[in-house]
Structures are given as structure tokens and as C-alpha cells.
Motif scaffolding. Sequence first.
Motif: not given
Length: 302
Positions: A75-84, A94-96, A105-110, A125-132
Motif C-alpha cells: 500500500t503506497p503511503v502517498f500517490s499522485g492523483a493521476f490514477a484516481t 495520501i494523494t495530491s 506533505q510527502v515527508a510527513a508520510t515517512r 522542481a523535484w529536488n526536495e521531494v526526491r531527496d526524501l
Amino acid sequence: MMSVEAATRREFVVGGLAFAGLLAGCATDQQEAAPTPTTREINDSRGPVDVPIAPTRPVALVGSAEIDMIALGLTPVFSGAFATGWVDLAPETITSSLLPPDPEQVAATRPDLLLGWDWLAEDTAWNEVRDLAPLVTLPSGNDWRGVFQLVADAVNRKERANELLTQFDERVAKLKNANAARKISVNVVGVFEPGTFWWWDAPYPVNAHLTSVGLDVHSPTETAKGVSLERLTELTADWLIVTAPKGDKDGLANKLVEHPLAKKLPSVAKNQVHIVDRDLWGGAGLMWANALLDDVERLYPV
């Protein structure tokens, strides 16, 4: 009475055995103390990457083929909304719809593993996200099966992936057999802006899937984007499938079908037109492929 020499020999033997046991115990302790590996190396679209051996908190950064982890039992803890809408996400996921999503928001899902398309690895633009967490990138293109197998490798569930692919192939074979005598010909086009349409070549995943289940897909030799409506006359199949934005609030699909040139097409003349959800008809991966075939069976029941 035991001689002093015999007693000395016995103490030497006993002491030696005790010392040997002590050494063996130390060696055992050292072996037990050796750290158990927690990561493994795989190859994604960019090359080697270390991933958790048993990830438990994966993230699907965009929400297309990355969602295949659900089929594999995670089960993913976070997902983009494309597949919704065509994938049943767990309530706790969590979706966005933001691209990129909010890093906090992504970091909060650990997360302990990120999956996403190869293009986001180069997008600043994805630098902060992909470093998590460790990031596995999926290759863009038409190899949906290879993408699914890469997702399976990333989450260490390749055996389950092979089982699911076998089931999918059996489904395809059954549908192809059912459609063999029906000779259904289709054109698949997409609308993105007024006055033009997109028309995809045969290897495009949607066209490839439709062909695999026995439909006769009429497609150009090369994918054409932003095609003038003057080329509508080339859409000579018995059926026309138009992919459009969900809800199509701008009526792009209807405007195309109501164009004077479209009215001369066999499909339009016979009212054999399907307007379908672009998100569903433009995904990737195994879960998407099964969802697509669900829709194909709805449109052309066997």
C-alpha cells in the motif's frame, strides 16, 4: 592417588578446551553481531540504485505505473492523483494533484522508497521531494511490461509479478479468441485543444493492447500530435474512440465529432463513437492495462 604430572596434564587439557570454547564463543558472537543487510542494489532507468530489501512505506510520486505496487501487495503511503478513478487507493494513502507534490506533505508520510518516471530525476522542481528516500526511476516509452517488472524488482516481489503477468496473458488470449470473428476496426485519437487532434502509432500502449485482444486498430506509421482537422478523413475505421479530459468541460471531443469532415466518417455516420477518459486510456503498467481491458469489455462486450 593421581600423580602431580597426570593432574597437570588433565588441567592443561581442560584449560585448553575451555579456552577453545571461549574462542568459539567469541567467533559466534562476532558472527551474530555482523549487521544484516537492509538494502539491495537494482538497476532502474538511470543505472544502479540501492533500495530497501523490504520496503513498507513506498511512494508513487506521479500515480500511474508506480501504483502497480498495490497489485504486488504493498500500500503506497502517498500517490499522485493521476490514477484516481481507475485504481482503488487505500483510505490511508495520501494523494495530491500537485506536480511536484508538497515536499513536507510527502515527508510527513515517512517514505522509505520513491518511485517515479525518469523525467522527474532531471527536473529541478523535484529536488526536495526526491531527496526524501531512495528513488527508483521508471523509463518512459511503450514497454509497459518492462516497467511493471521494474516496479516489482524495486519492491522485491518479482515472483508475484510473474504470476500476475501470466494471469494477464491468459485474459488477453481469452479476449482475442472471443473477438476473432467480430472483425472490429477502430481508430483511437485524442483531443487536447480545439482545432486539432492526436493520432498514435501502432506501438502506442493503448493501440498495442487493443490489437492484442483482437481489435483491428487503424493507426498512422508515426504518432502525429496537433494534427489538423483536415486529416479527419483518414479515420476510416468502423469505430472511433476519442480520448478526452475527464468531464471534458470544454467539449473538445464533441467539437471534433461534430466537425463537417467528421460527419462523413463511417464511424460517425453509424453513431459508432466512444468518448473515453484520457486518464484511463493513457496510463501505464499492469494495473492500468487491466483497467483498460475492463473498459474495452464494457465498450465491446463479448
